[in-house]
Design an enzyme around this catalytic site. Sequence first.
Site, PDB file in Angstrom:
ATOM      1  N   TYR A  47      54.849  38.934  41.961  1.00 55.02           N
ATOM      2  CA  TYR A  47      53.574  38.264  41.739  1.00 55.02           C
ATOM      3  C   TYR A  47      53.659  37.321  40.535  1.00 55.02           C
ATOM      4  CZ  TYR A  47      48.530  37.683  40.967  1.00 55.02           C
ATOM      5  OH  TYR A  47      47.266  37.166  40.792  1.00 55.02           O
ATOM      6  N   THR A  67      36.062  34.800  50.968  1.00 56.68           N
ATOM      7  CA  THR A  67      34.948  35.622  51.428  1.00 56.68           C
ATOM      8  C   THR A  67      34.548  36.678  50.406  1.00 56.68           C
ATOM      9  OG1 THR A  67      36.446  37.153  52.578  1.00 56.68           O
ATOM     10  CG2 THR A  67      35.538  35.303  53.861  1.00 56.68           C
ATOM     11  N   ALA A 115      39.227  44.091  44.591  1.00 47.88           N
ATOM     12  CA  ALA A 115      40.673  44.253  44.744  1.00 47.88           C
ATOM     13  C   ALA A 115      41.292  44.886  43.505  1.00 47.88           C
ATOM     14  CB  ALA A 115      41.320  42.897  45.024  1.00 47.88           C
TER      15      ALA A 115
END
Length: 274
Positions: A165, A16, A202
């Site tokens: 990550y 999105t 982000a």
Amino acid sequence: MSGRLDGKVAVVTASTRGIGHAIVKRFAEEGAIVYMAARNQERAEAKIAELMAEDAIVKSGGVVKFVYNDASKDETYASAIDEAAANEGRLDVLVNNFGTSNPRKDLDIEHTDPQEFISTVDINLKSVFLASQAALKYMGEAKSGSIVNISSVGGSVPDISQIAYGTSKAAINYLTKLIAVHEARKNIRCNAVLPGMTATDAVQNALTEDFREFFLKHTPIRRMATPEEIANAVLYFASDESAFTTGQILEVCGGYGLAAPVFGDLAERSGARG
């Protein structure tokens, strides 16, 4: 003029906003039927309405639809893939775009909470595994398909922080090659795109200006990537133009990690950066 993805059915996770949204848009511009796999249906439907009003997508005949996928709910990976394939009768492309990390908690080996490490690796890695496993059922039946994993240059170049990550993305790079080797006999390809620092909301919200500047000092093309530049690389792997390309780990990062460690400092001193 025909598009590069005319008639192909694609699912893009976490799409999105940011890179995922840029991929959905680029695919639709090239004539694909694209499923925006996301958790928030209201936000997705609003984004879809915007995309379906764009001239480039209208002219291409591309279509964007919603399918529910919540990264925290394992069963929704298969259900999202199943729904898209059932609706369209096929599945040609899967883009595993989901990935998460909390830079304030995902630190180095000495200071990262063990549970933070485990949970980050778990959700990032299973997002690729579960979606790919579900998609391979349909691609295997059709003897055709392309899976594109959105990894990170952080999975190739060790960093001073975000150990979970980076570890999860390194594992995704390996899984990409594994899928490529195992599924090639069925004419299914699997490749990975590894973005460097990319100008998404982000990134802007999570990282300080000082950190961004430090990172870009060691990027020969001294700027962040745009989401559209990442989407273009994904488009290549999704299209038939890469029909003989599989198992590739493509860094789209402006040359980050390519030069000697002193490059950033020396280039800055010499004025080579402009």
